[in-house]
Write a protein that holds these residues in place. Sequence first.
Motif, PDB file in Angstrom:
ATOM      1  N   LYS A 161       1.830  -3.351  -5.740  1.00  0.00           N
ATOM      2  CA  LYS A 161       1.267  -3.643  -4.418  1.00  0.00           C
ATOM      3  C   LYS A 161       0.426  -2.465  -3.926  1.00  0.00           C
ATOM      4  CE  LYS A 161       1.212  -6.653  -1.728  1.00  0.00           C
ATOM      5  NZ  LYS A 161       0.068  -7.605  -1.580  1.00  0.00           N
ATOM      6  N   THR A 162       0.898  -1.252  -4.176  1.00  0.00           N
ATOM      7  CA  THR A 162       0.149  -0.059  -3.773  1.00  0.00           C
ATOM      8  C   THR A 162      -1.223  -0.055  -4.448  1.00  0.00           C
ATOM      9  OG1 THR A 162       2.169   1.206  -3.377  1.00  0.00           O
ATOM     10  CG2 THR A 162       0.169   2.472  -3.754  1.00  0.00           C
ATOM     11  N   ARG A 163      -1.249  -0.394  -5.734  1.00  0.00           N
ATOM     12  CA  ARG A 163      -2.529  -0.470  -6.459  1.00  0.00           C
ATOM     13  C   ARG A 163      -3.447  -1.491  -5.799  1.00  0.00           C
ATOM     14  NH1 ARG A 163      -5.226  -3.187 -10.582  1.00  0.00           N
ATOM     15  NH2 ARG A 163      -6.450  -1.792 -11.897  1.00  0.00           N
ATOM     16  N   ASP A 164      -2.923  -2.671  -5.475  1.00  0.00           N
ATOM     17  CA  ASP A 164      -3.728  -3.705  -4.805  1.00  0.00           C
ATOM     18  C   ASP A 164      -4.296  -3.185  -3.485  1.00  0.00           C
ATOM     19  OD1 ASP A 164      -3.073  -5.456  -6.859  1.00  0.00           O
ATOM     20  OD2 ASP A 164      -1.555  -6.544  -5.684  1.00  0.00           O
ATOM     21  N   LEU A 165      -3.463  -2.518  -2.702  1.00  0.00           N
ATOM     22  CA  LEU A 165      -3.892  -2.022  -1.393  1.00  0.00           C
ATOM     23  C   LEU A 165      -4.947  -0.922  -1.511  1.00  0.00           C
ATOM     24  CD1 LEU A 165      -0.400  -1.979   0.369  1.00  0.00           C
ATOM     25  CD2 LEU A 165      -2.295  -3.571   0.817  1.00  0.00           C
ATOM     26  N   VAL A 166      -4.778  -0.032  -2.485  1.00  0.00           N
ATOM     27  CA  VAL A 166      -5.763   1.042  -2.687  1.00  0.00           C
ATOM     28  C   VAL A 166      -7.093   0.442  -3.136  1.00  0.00           C
ATOM     29  CG1 VAL A 166      -6.343   3.050  -4.124  1.00  0.00           C
ATOM     30  CG2 VAL A 166      -4.073   2.871  -3.087  1.00  0.00           C
ATOM     31  N   GLU A 217     -12.687  -1.084  -2.242  1.00  0.00           N
ATOM     32  CA  GLU A 217     -13.702  -2.089  -2.576  1.00  0.00           C
ATOM     33  C   GLU A 217     -14.537  -2.483  -1.357  1.00  0.00           C
ATOM     34  OE1 GLU A 217     -11.089  -6.255  -2.443  1.00  0.00           O
ATOM     35  OE2 GLU A 217     -11.648  -5.364  -4.354  1.00  0.00           O
ATOM     36  N   LYS A 218     -14.122  -2.054  -0.184  1.00  0.00           N
ATOM     37  CA  LYS A 218     -14.912  -2.309   1.024  1.00  0.00           C
ATOM     38  C   LYS A 218     -16.227  -1.527   0.994  1.00  0.00           C
ATOM     39  CE  LYS A 218     -10.819  -3.114   3.824  1.00  0.00           C
ATOM     40  NZ  LYS A 218      -9.903  -2.523   4.776  1.00  0.00           N
ATOM     41  N   VAL A 242     -16.559   3.451  -5.912  1.00  0.00           N
ATOM     42  CA  VAL A 242     -15.447   4.397  -5.735  1.00  0.00           C
ATOM     43  C   VAL A 242     -14.429   4.166  -6.841  1.00  0.00           C
ATOM     44  CG1 VAL A 242     -13.638   5.197  -4.172  1.00  0.00           C
ATOM     45  CG2 VAL A 242     -15.817   4.409  -3.246  1.00  0.00           C
ATOM     46  N   LYS A 243     -14.164   5.212  -7.620  1.00  0.00           N
ATOM     47  CA  LYS A 243     -13.211   5.105  -8.728  1.00  0.00           C
ATOM     48  C   LYS A 243     -12.085   6.117  -8.527  1.00  0.00           C
ATOM     49  CE  LYS A 243     -16.316   3.316 -12.254  1.00  0.00           C
ATOM     50  NZ  LYS A 243     -16.036   1.938 -12.003  1.00  0.00           N
ATOM     51  N   ASP A 244     -11.522   6.106  -7.351  1.00  0.00           N
ATOM     52  CA  ASP A 244     -10.471   7.057  -7.024  1.00  0.00           C
ATOM     53  C   ASP A 244      -9.123   6.363  -6.931  1.00  0.00           C
ATOM     54  OD1 ASP A 244     -11.865   9.667  -6.602  1.00  0.00           O
ATOM     55  OD2 ASP A 244     -13.029   8.422  -5.224  1.00  0.00           O
TER      56      ASP A 244
END
Length: 188
Positions: free
Chosen positions: A123-128, A133-134, A139-141
């Motif tokens: 879930k953390t990955r999805d949220l980051v 992606e906005k 951004v590849k962080d």
Amino acid sequence: LIQKQKVEVEHQKELVEEKNKEITDSITYAKRLQDAILPPIDLISKCFPESFVLFKPKDIVAGDFYWMEIVKSQNNAERVLIAAADCTGHGVPGAMVSVVCSNALNRSVKEFNLHEPGLILDKTRDLVLETFEKSDKDVKDGMDISLLSIEQNVKNEISIKWAGANNPLWYIQNATWHEIKANKQPIG
């Protein structure tokens, strides 16, 4: 001419010193904000009396952070979630990524009520990813992280669960060093 150049050099030196002070003051203030997202050392010591935290940022602020949350599990036992994370970047950029990632961890646990390390990291990955992606920039962080769940039930039995994204779990058992490899998928 030499006198005029000397006056100009001194003026430029004063400007540089003033800008340096403004930047340093701003970064020092950012450190106070970044420190606010870290769990208090007394809370960690209360849960783990024989522990210590070694946190030595390379710069004033850092892309590394540690995280901790105490939750009630399904059987009403206390579960401690604790993590060590390494975000992309150093200094100010790394600190900004660490705030995004720490916020995503908090949301995964508090808002989405997840308590299993693997589910929290998913879930953390999805949220980051959703946060970055906005941007119309590429951004590849993100972060590498090791997340541990420690639960003690009413019979004093301890259950430990772990998940890692590019960060392994190291532990010592019977005077022997062990490593459990992490998933190669980073958060972000």
